[in-house]
Design a protein around this motif. Sequence first.
Motif, PDB file in Angstrom:
ATOM      1  N   UNK A 201      -6.698 -13.379   9.501  1.00  0.00           N
ATOM      2  CA  UNK A 201      -6.907 -12.413   8.424  1.00  0.00           C
ATOM      3  C   UNK A 201      -7.041 -11.043   9.049  1.00  0.00           C
ATOM      4  N   UNK A 202      -6.671 -10.045   8.322  1.00  0.00           N
ATOM      5  CA  UNK A 202      -6.790  -8.693   8.836  1.00  0.00           C
ATOM      6  C   UNK A 202      -6.951  -7.701   7.713  1.00  0.00           C
ATOM      7  N   UNK A 203      -7.587  -6.574   8.011  1.00  0.00           N
ATOM      8  CA  UNK A 203      -7.765  -5.526   7.021  1.00  0.00           C
ATOM      9  C   UNK A 203      -7.624  -4.170   7.695  1.00  0.00           C
ATOM     10  N   UNK A 204      -7.115  -3.214   6.949  1.00  0.00           N
ATOM     11  CA  UNK A 204      -7.026  -1.831   7.409  1.00  0.00           C
ATOM     12  C   UNK A 204      -7.344  -0.927   6.228  1.00  0.00           C
ATOM     13  N   UNK A 205      -8.252   0.003   6.438  1.00  0.00           N
ATOM     14  CA  UNK A 205      -8.654   0.925   5.368  1.00  0.00           C
ATOM     15  C   UNK A 205      -9.140   0.158   4.131  1.00  0.00           C
ATOM     16  N   UNK A 206      -9.680  -1.048   4.353  1.00  0.00           N
ATOM     17  CA  UNK A 206     -10.202  -1.843   3.252  1.00  0.00           C
ATOM     18  C   UNK A 206      -9.183  -2.716   2.557  1.00  0.00           C
TER      19      UNK A 206
ATOM     20  N   UNK B 145       0.524  -6.147  10.705  1.00  0.00           N
ATOM     21  CA  UNK B 145      -0.182  -4.931  10.324  1.00  0.00           C
ATOM     22  C   UNK B 145       0.296  -4.315   9.042  1.00  0.00           C
ATOM     23  N   UNK B 146       1.201  -4.998   8.307  1.00  0.00           N
ATOM     24  CA  UNK B 146       1.735  -4.458   7.055  1.00  0.00           C
ATOM     25  C   UNK B 146       0.841  -4.853   5.872  1.00  0.00           C
TER      26      UNK B 146
ATOM     27  N   UNK C  83      -2.910   8.087  15.664  1.00  0.00           N
ATOM     28  CA  UNK C  83      -1.514   7.729  15.440  1.00  0.00           C
ATOM     29  C   UNK C  83      -1.184   6.284  15.734  1.00  0.00           C
ATOM     30  N   UNK C  84      -2.187   5.474  16.095  1.00  0.00           N
ATOM     31  CA  UNK C  84      -1.926   4.067  16.393  1.00  0.00           C
ATOM     32  C   UNK C  84      -2.105   3.194  15.152  1.00  0.00           C
ATOM     33  N   UNK C  85      -1.289   2.163  15.063  1.00  0.00           N
ATOM     34  CA  UNK C  85      -1.363   1.203  13.972  1.00  0.00           C
ATOM     35  C   UNK C  85      -2.730   0.537  13.979  1.00  0.00           C
ATOM     36  N   UNK C  86      -3.383   0.515  12.802  1.00  0.00           N
ATOM     37  CA  UNK C  86      -4.724  -0.038  12.692  1.00  0.00           C
ATOM     38  C   UNK C  86      -4.677  -1.502  12.278  1.00  0.00           C
ATOM     39  N   UNK C  87      -5.326  -2.371  13.080  1.00  0.00           N
ATOM     40  CA  UNK C  87      -5.434  -3.798  12.774  1.00  0.00           C
ATOM     41  C   UNK C  87      -6.791  -4.295  13.260  1.00  0.00           C
ATOM     42  N   UNK C  88      -7.275  -5.394  12.653  1.00  0.00           N
ATOM     43  CA  UNK C  88      -8.505  -6.012  13.139  1.00  0.00           C
ATOM     44  C   UNK C  88      -8.280  -6.611  14.523  1.00  0.00           C
TER      45      UNK C  88
END
Length: 356
Positions: free
Chosen positions: A81-86, A93-94, A68-73
């Motif tokens: 730069x950042x990616x989540x789920x590709x 984090x948006x 349930x936590x927001x995913x960030x690099x």
Amino acid sequence: MKKWKMILTAAMPLAMALSFPAFAGEWHEDMNGWWYENDDGSYCRNGWDWIDGDHDGWAQCYYFGNSGYLQMNAGYAQTNTGHADGYEIDKNGAWSVNGVTQVKAVPIAVAENDPEALKVYEEAQQLSESLPSANIDVDYTITMSYLGQDIDMSMNMKLMMKEDANGDMQFVCKGTADTLGTAVPIDMFYTDGYMYVNTMGIKYRQAMDLEAAKAQATQINMDLDTDVVKGLRMYTSGDTRKLAFTIDDQKINEVLTAVTSATAETYEELGVTLDMKINESNGEMTVNKDGYCEAMKMFMDYGMSVTDHTTSEADEMNYKMDINMTYKNPGKEVYFEIPSTDGYEDIAVAYVADAE
């Protein structure tokens, strides 16, 4: 192009935007990171969710893990730069694309138009009115409900519109309609008071006085800027501005009546009466750096009733339609030729012949 032409484009039988659930709730932070609590006490997890965290009518899309936590690099602050789920994400984090945070309009209980948003909307409308032609790609996703059954349909159309030397409208439209997995090509055009349709080699034409419809719409003092658009709000990202709004049901139905009355005589000849009513409608306009509308999204929920004059029986249908319109090279003049009108039968004559 005139305002009524935008209405006509939307009303023509118009892909869904990337859709994830939108929630109202509250952000929380603890030692493990950020998480989002929904109004019902649940929390976002296992996927992407559109969230309007500041309740301004614009949602951003966030990816939450199994916990349930927001995913960030972890190294975002150092690498920028950042990616989540590709997928690319911004510093919050948006979801973003090429550095631009993606947003989606979500319903809010606001009736008044934001003055700054209204100014941008009116200026874009005025630019559209000044154009003698337009080149538009239109994608429709439609669900029709009839006799307790839902039927999914889609259409992809390429539409070119212009005014002739007399100021009358002409257009050509090519596309494909898909119903229950069956794709049917559609080729149609409008000129000299007739709609011409060629589908799978079957050619017919239908009288349609769009100039009369335009005049009737003018008589009821239809004004998209002030009478129809409600809750207008704006989101700015660089040189691009997004404008979201709801549409006044009463006013849009007055325009719909004006447009459908242009074909009323044809339906009378077929022995039926067609009634339509829009129950709900909202939209989103994207305005480019030059002030032109470059994209329009609309949602319409409307009902249609077809009454047989002989039996007085009525068939009731409901449609939910998502419309995506992309204006190609807005501000540039569009050139095209109207196809030959040879070999097209009047629809009323063809109907009688089939009945016999």
